[in-house]
Write a protein that holds these residues in place. Sequence first.
Motif, PDB file in Angstrom:
ATOM      1  N   UNK A 196     -90.018  27.598  -0.610  1.00 27.59           N
ATOM      2  CA  UNK A 196     -90.469  27.108  -1.555  1.00 27.59           C
ATOM      3  C   UNK A 196     -91.879  26.774  -1.132  1.00 27.59           C
ATOM      4  N   UNK A 197     -93.268  27.859  -1.350  1.00 27.65           N
ATOM      5  CA  UNK A 197     -94.269  27.175  -1.643  1.00 27.65           C
ATOM      6  C   UNK A 197     -95.378  26.630  -3.036  1.00 27.65           C
ATOM      7  N   UNK A 198     -95.601  25.350  -2.721  1.00 31.00           N
ATOM      8  CA  UNK A 198     -96.520  25.547  -3.632  1.00 31.00           C
ATOM      9  C   UNK A 198     -97.712  26.357  -3.914  1.00 31.00           C
ATOM     10  N   UNK A 199     -98.844  26.552  -5.344  1.00 29.36           N
ATOM     11  CA  UNK A 199     -99.500  27.131  -5.328  1.00 29.36           C
ATOM     12  C   UNK A 199    -101.052  26.444  -4.611  1.00 29.36           C
ATOM     13  N   UNK A 200    -101.217  25.258  -3.550  1.00 29.80           N
ATOM     14  CA  UNK A 200    -102.021  24.929  -3.460  1.00 29.80           C
ATOM     15  C   UNK A 200    -101.248  24.749  -1.767  1.00 29.80           C
ATOM     16  N   UNK A 201    -100.299  25.290  -1.451  1.00 29.47           N
ATOM     17  CA  UNK A 201    -100.019  25.613  -0.026  1.00 29.47           C
ATOM     18  C   UNK A 201    -100.086  24.062   0.794  1.00 29.47           C
ATOM     19  N   UNK A 202    -100.311  22.845   0.335  1.00 21.61           N
ATOM     20  CA  UNK A 202     -99.709  21.496   0.867  1.00 21.61           C
ATOM     21  C   UNK A 202     -98.553  21.630   0.673  1.00 21.61           C
ATOM     22  N   UNK A 203     -97.509  21.280   2.221  1.00 14.90           N
ATOM     23  CA  UNK A 203     -96.424  21.000   2.503  1.00 14.90           C
ATOM     24  C   UNK A 203     -96.235  19.482   2.497  1.00 14.90           C
ATOM     25  N   UNK A 204     -96.731  19.457   3.630  1.00 16.76           N
ATOM     26  CA  UNK A 204     -97.716  18.300   4.990  1.00 16.76           C
ATOM     27  C   UNK A 204     -98.795  18.097   5.468  1.00 16.76           C
ATOM     28  N   UNK A 205     -98.802  17.183   5.792  1.00 16.10           N
ATOM     29  CA  UNK A 205    -100.104  17.911   6.950  1.00 16.10           C
ATOM     30  C   UNK A 205     -99.656  18.467   8.059  1.00 16.10           C
ATOM     31  N   UNK A 206     -98.683  18.669   8.193  1.00 13.17           N
ATOM     32  CA  UNK A 206     -97.902  19.457   9.490  1.00 13.17           C
ATOM     33  C   UNK A 206     -97.404  20.669   8.971  1.00 13.17           C
ATOM     34  N   UNK A 207     -97.102  20.691   8.058  1.00 16.73           N
ATOM     35  CA  UNK A 207     -96.812  22.167   7.326  1.00 16.73           C
ATOM     36  C   UNK A 207     -97.457  22.621   6.487  1.00 16.73           C
ATOM     37  N   UNK A 208     -97.977  23.480   6.369  1.00 20.68           N
ATOM     38  CA  UNK A 208     -98.882  24.797   5.153  1.00 20.68           C
ATOM     39  C   UNK A 208     -98.722  25.872   5.056  1.00 20.68           C
ATOM     40  N   UNK A 209     -98.215  26.478   3.815  1.00 16.66           N
ATOM     41  CA  UNK A 209     -98.281  27.418   3.746  1.00 16.66           C
ATOM     42  C   UNK A 209     -99.052  28.504   2.910  1.00 16.66           C
ATOM     43  N   UNK A 210     -99.301  29.814   2.612  1.00 21.50           N
ATOM     44  CA  UNK A 210     -99.900  30.320   1.628  1.00 21.50           C
ATOM     45  C   UNK A 210     -98.356  31.489   0.800  1.00 21.50           C
ATOM     46  N   UNK A 211     -99.205  31.404   0.001  1.00 20.39           N
ATOM     47  CA  UNK A 211     -98.113  32.609  -0.945  1.00 20.39           C
ATOM     48  C   UNK A 211     -98.690  34.090  -1.128  1.00 20.39           C
ATOM     49  N   UNK A 212     -98.257  35.124  -0.350  1.00 19.12           N
ATOM     50  CA  UNK A 212     -98.323  36.139  -0.622  1.00 19.12           C
ATOM     51  C   UNK A 212     -97.794  37.372  -1.347  1.00 19.12           C
ATOM     52  N   UNK A 213     -97.820  38.535  -1.781  1.00 15.70           N
ATOM     53  CA  UNK A 213     -96.956  39.268  -2.518  1.00 15.70           C
ATOM     54  C   UNK A 213     -95.534  39.718  -2.462  1.00 15.70           C
ATOM     55  N   UNK A 214     -95.369  39.209  -1.090  1.00 18.42           N
ATOM     56  CA  UNK A 214     -94.334  39.721  -1.071  1.00 18.42           C
ATOM     57  C   UNK A 214     -94.051  38.888  -0.164  1.00 18.42           C
ATOM     58  N   UNK A 215     -94.200  37.587   0.234  1.00 17.64           N
ATOM     59  CA  UNK A 215     -93.483  36.532   0.763  1.00 17.64           C
ATOM     60  C   UNK A 215     -94.293  35.339   0.904  1.00 17.64           C
ATOM     61  N   UNK A 216     -93.979  34.556   1.792  1.00 17.50           N
ATOM     62  CA  UNK A 216     -94.494  32.946   2.101  1.00 17.50           C
ATOM     63  C   UNK A 216     -95.006  33.266   3.675  1.00 17.50           C
ATOM     64  N   UNK A 217     -95.928  32.966   4.157  1.00 19.16           N
ATOM     65  CA  UNK A 217     -96.559  32.456   4.899  1.00 19.16           C
ATOM     66  C   UNK A 217     -96.886  30.840   5.565  1.00 19.16           C
ATOM     67  N   UNK A 218     -96.189  30.627   6.729  1.00 16.18           N
ATOM     68  CA  UNK A 218     -95.837  29.327   7.023  1.00 16.18           C
ATOM     69  C   UNK A 218     -95.996  29.385   8.315  1.00 16.18           C
ATOM     70  N   UNK A 219     -96.519  27.521   8.303  1.00 19.68           N
ATOM     71  CA  UNK A 219     -96.900  27.140  10.215  1.00 19.68           C
ATOM     72  C   UNK A 219     -95.819  25.615  10.041  1.00 19.68           C
ATOM     73  N   UNK A 220     -95.290  25.334  10.967  1.00 25.35           N
ATOM     74  CA  UNK A 220     -94.962  23.612  10.924  1.00 25.35           C
ATOM     75  C   UNK A 220     -95.697  23.893  12.814  1.00 25.35           C
ATOM     76  N   UNK A 221     -96.297  22.236  12.521  1.00 24.01           N
ATOM     77  CA  UNK A 221     -96.331  21.700  13.731  1.00 24.01           C
ATOM     78  C   UNK A 221     -95.668  19.790  14.212  1.00 24.01           C
ATOM     79  N   UNK A 222     -95.147  20.755  15.810  1.00 30.67           N
ATOM     80  CA  UNK A 222     -93.748  19.426  15.912  1.00 30.67           C
ATOM     81  C   UNK A 222     -94.384  18.925  16.856  1.00 30.67           C
ATOM     82  N   UNK A 223     -93.764  17.762  16.908  1.00 24.64           N
ATOM     83  CA  UNK A 223     -94.232  16.746  18.363  1.00 24.64           C
ATOM     84  C   UNK A 223     -95.944  16.340  18.792  1.00 24.64           C
ATOM     85  N   UNK A 224     -96.837  16.299  17.087  1.00 24.69           N
ATOM     86  CA  UNK A 224     -97.821  15.834  17.413  1.00 24.69           C
ATOM     87  C   UNK A 224     -98.890  16.267  17.320  1.00 24.69           C
ATOM     88  N   UNK A 225     -98.353  17.950  16.820  1.00 23.71           N
ATOM     89  CA  UNK A 225     -98.900  19.363  17.383  1.00 23.71           C
ATOM     90  C   UNK A 225     -98.991  20.226  18.680  1.00 23.71           C
TER      91      UNK A 225
END
Length: 141
Positions: free
Chosen positions: A38-67
């Motif tokens: 689930x991707x909020x419209x502003x793309x903010x999940x946590x400081x290390x997890x962001x997403x973008x809503x696209x027409x046919x999906x969700x693009x997400x990046x997650x950082x772990x172990x302090x990046x």
Amino acid sequence: MRISASNVAAIAALALIPTIAGVSSATAGGAAVQGYWNCPSNGYITPGDRCTQLTNGVLKVSLGDNGSYVDSGYEKTGGSAVTAKVGFLRTGTNRWAASQTMKAGLIYRKNWSPVASPCSPTNGLLYSGGTTYQTPAADTC
């Protein structure tokens, strides 16, 4: 404990999610995208997890172990199959997974570990049909 039909379907769907060097997708709009991610419209999940809503999906990046590792993924929720690849952008450099055919209902992911410059803003990327899509920058520092 009784398991409902919707829970069985959700469990079955999770069992089919491959972790592969690839991409994922969702549905555009102002509200949160329905699907595994689930991707909020502003793309903010946590400081290390962001997403973008696209027409046919969700693009997400997650950082772990302090990046020090980056997980980039695309959940494809609709539309016809596409050839695409996921990646990330950090310190002006793109890194890409191999291109692959992506189909609706699946999540395509790639994990890079370790990666340089862990305290640098990082954008998730999706390249498809000559266009590069990106998430807002994630940063764990």
